[in-house]
Design an enzyme around this catalytic site. Structure first.
Site, PDB file in Angstrom:
ATOM      1  N   LYS A  54       0.831  -1.399   0.001  1.00  0.00           N
ATOM      2  CA  LYS A  54       0.162   0.024   0.085  1.00  0.00           C
ATOM      3  C   LYS A  54       0.830   1.269  -0.036  1.00  0.00           C
ATOM      4  O   LYS A  54       0.712   2.342  -0.500  1.00  0.00           O
ATOM      5  CB  LYS A  54      -0.770  -0.132   1.230  1.00  0.00           C
ATOM      6  CG  LYS A  54      -1.932  -1.007   0.948  1.00  0.00           C
ATOM      7  CD  LYS A  54      -2.772  -1.341   2.406  1.00  0.00           C
ATOM      8  CE  LYS A  54      -3.801  -2.543   2.136  1.00  0.00           C
ATOM      9  NZ  LYS A  54      -4.217  -3.456   3.139  1.00  0.00           N
ATOM     10  N   GLN A  98      -4.680  -2.061   9.600  1.00  0.00           N
ATOM     11  CA  GLN A  98      -4.345  -3.569   8.955  1.00  0.00           C
ATOM     12  C   GLN A  98      -4.918  -4.730   9.800  1.00  0.00           C
ATOM     13  O   GLN A  98      -4.470  -4.864  10.901  1.00  0.00           O
ATOM     14  CB  GLN A  98      -2.806  -3.774   8.716  1.00  0.00           C
ATOM     15  CG  GLN A  98      -2.666  -5.000   7.778  1.00  0.00           C
ATOM     16  CD  GLN A  98      -3.353  -5.132   6.384  1.00  0.00           C
ATOM     17  OE1 GLN A  98      -2.896  -4.038   5.633  1.00  0.00           O
ATOM     18  NE2 GLN A  98      -3.900  -6.217   6.004  1.00  0.00           N
ATOM     19  N   ASP A 121     -10.718   2.623   4.400  1.00  0.00           N
ATOM     20  CA  ASP A 121     -11.100   1.014   4.275  1.00  0.00           C
ATOM     21  C   ASP A 121     -12.740   1.004   4.257  1.00  0.00           C
ATOM     22  O   ASP A 121     -13.033  -0.205   3.868  1.00  0.00           O
ATOM     23  CB  ASP A 121     -10.392   0.417   5.418  1.00  0.00           C
ATOM     24  CG  ASP A 121      -9.648  -0.556   4.888  1.00  0.00           C
ATOM     25  OD1 ASP A 121      -9.470  -0.862   3.778  1.00  0.00           O
ATOM     26  OD2 ASP A 121      -8.920  -1.188   5.520  1.00  0.00           O
TER      27      ASP A 121
END
Ligand code: NDP
Length: 292
Positions: A54, A98, A121
């Protein structure tokens, strides 16, 4: 092969180029560089690799990235305090925590803390709640399901009025994919591990999104002729002809399904590349929301 291949790699590349162009335009206008902050707790090698990829994507598109790494024994308070700090930092456009985090961390509490304007997200209960409500718009849609819908749209598949079947009901793929399809006026059935006769349900599908993580479970004779098949599954199978000794396959038996479907995504090279591309799109959007 009768199905048209949906080339996720090429479509993701186009999304990336569009994002990079917008980032450059914002920079030329003197605006702040869109910046993604990632939070990694612990040392899972797969999570570390995802976070690194990322950061790399941000650099390639001219965006900034800030990588925060806490040890596996970090406390709930330490993780929450880091998220609060990133929420307050004007240099940070988007925050990605994450998953999975170590078992002693309450993920739900951490995700709920992320400011809705930085939730790139799309997992904060506020964004998911808005996605689930009629007439409300989430600020961000979770990246993998967003990628699935984007692929359907780019392929020209009509979603409105279609019978759509989603295999899997996870928070990160199946459920938001189903909500997105409903918001686009499909008639949606969600299958999971307790579904009876999944093959019969799938045979009704004009659109199939498979996200169960079961190697090639969906067979060609489950597919309605002409259906659009989006295969999210990533499963590793032994393959002596490969240097690594294995290869990746989806939840759909591609060789069989491609003879029946109208459209199909390959694995790899279908949904996979879309996830990071949509994360980059969401991070740009976060910067645009914060500094129009
Ligand atoms: P989860 O394990 O969180 O969820 C799996 C879902 O599939 C659950 O809802 C489960 O049902 C259902 N399921 C499991 N086995 C069966 C079965 N035999 N029949 C019917 N339903 C079943 O997985 P994820 O949603 O995280 O991921 C799904 C797949 O997508 C995985 O292969 C993963 O690697 C891949 N993936 C790919 C991404 C990409 O970028 N391409 C991103 C994220 C995931 P129940 O709820 O009843 O347990």
């Amino acid at each position: 092969m009768s199905a048209q291949l949906i080339d996720g790699k090429a479509i993701a590349q186009k999304v990336r180029e569009e994002v990079a162009a917008q980032v450059a335009k914002r920079s030329a206008a003197g605006k702040r560089q869109p910046t993604l902050a990632t939070v990694l707790v612990g040392d899972r090698p797969d999570s570390a690799a995802y976070v690194a990829s990322k950061g790399k994507a941000c650099a390639e598109l001219g965006m900034g990235s800030i990588s925060q790494h806490l040890p596996a024994d970090a406390t709930q308070e330490q993780v929450e305090s880091l998220v609060r700090q990133l929420n307050a930092d004007p240099k940070v456009s988007g925050i990605l925590v994450q998953l999975p985090m170590p078992a002693h961390i309450n993920e739900e509490r951490v995700l709920a803390l992320i400011s809705i304007e930085k939730d790139v997200d799309g997992f904060s209960p506020l964004n998911i709640g808005r996605l689930a409500q009629k007439g409300r718009e989430p600020l961000f849609v979770p990246c993998t399901p967003y990628g699935c819908i984007y692929l359907l749209e780019q392929a020209g598949v009509k979603i409105e009025g279609a019978n759509a079947v989603v295999l899997g009901r996870s928070n990160i793929v199946g459920m938001p994919a189903a909500l997105l399809l409903i918001s686009r006026n499909a008639t949606v059935t969600v299958c999971h591990s307790r579904t009876r006769d999944m093959a019969a349900v799938v045979r009704q599908a004009d659109i199939l999104i498979a996200a169960i993580g079961k190697t090639e479970m969906v067979r060609g004779d489950w597919i309605k002729p002409g259906a659009a098949v989006i295969d999210v599954g990533i499963n590793s199978v032994p393959d002596a002809t490969k240097k690594s000794g294995h290869r990746l396959v989806g939840d759909v038996n591609f060789e069989e399904a491609k003879e029946v479907a109208g459209f199909i995504t390959p694995v790899p090279g279908g949904v996979g590349p879309m996830t990071i591309a949509m994360l980059m799109k969401n991070t740009l959007r976060a910067a645009e929301i914060q500094e129009p």
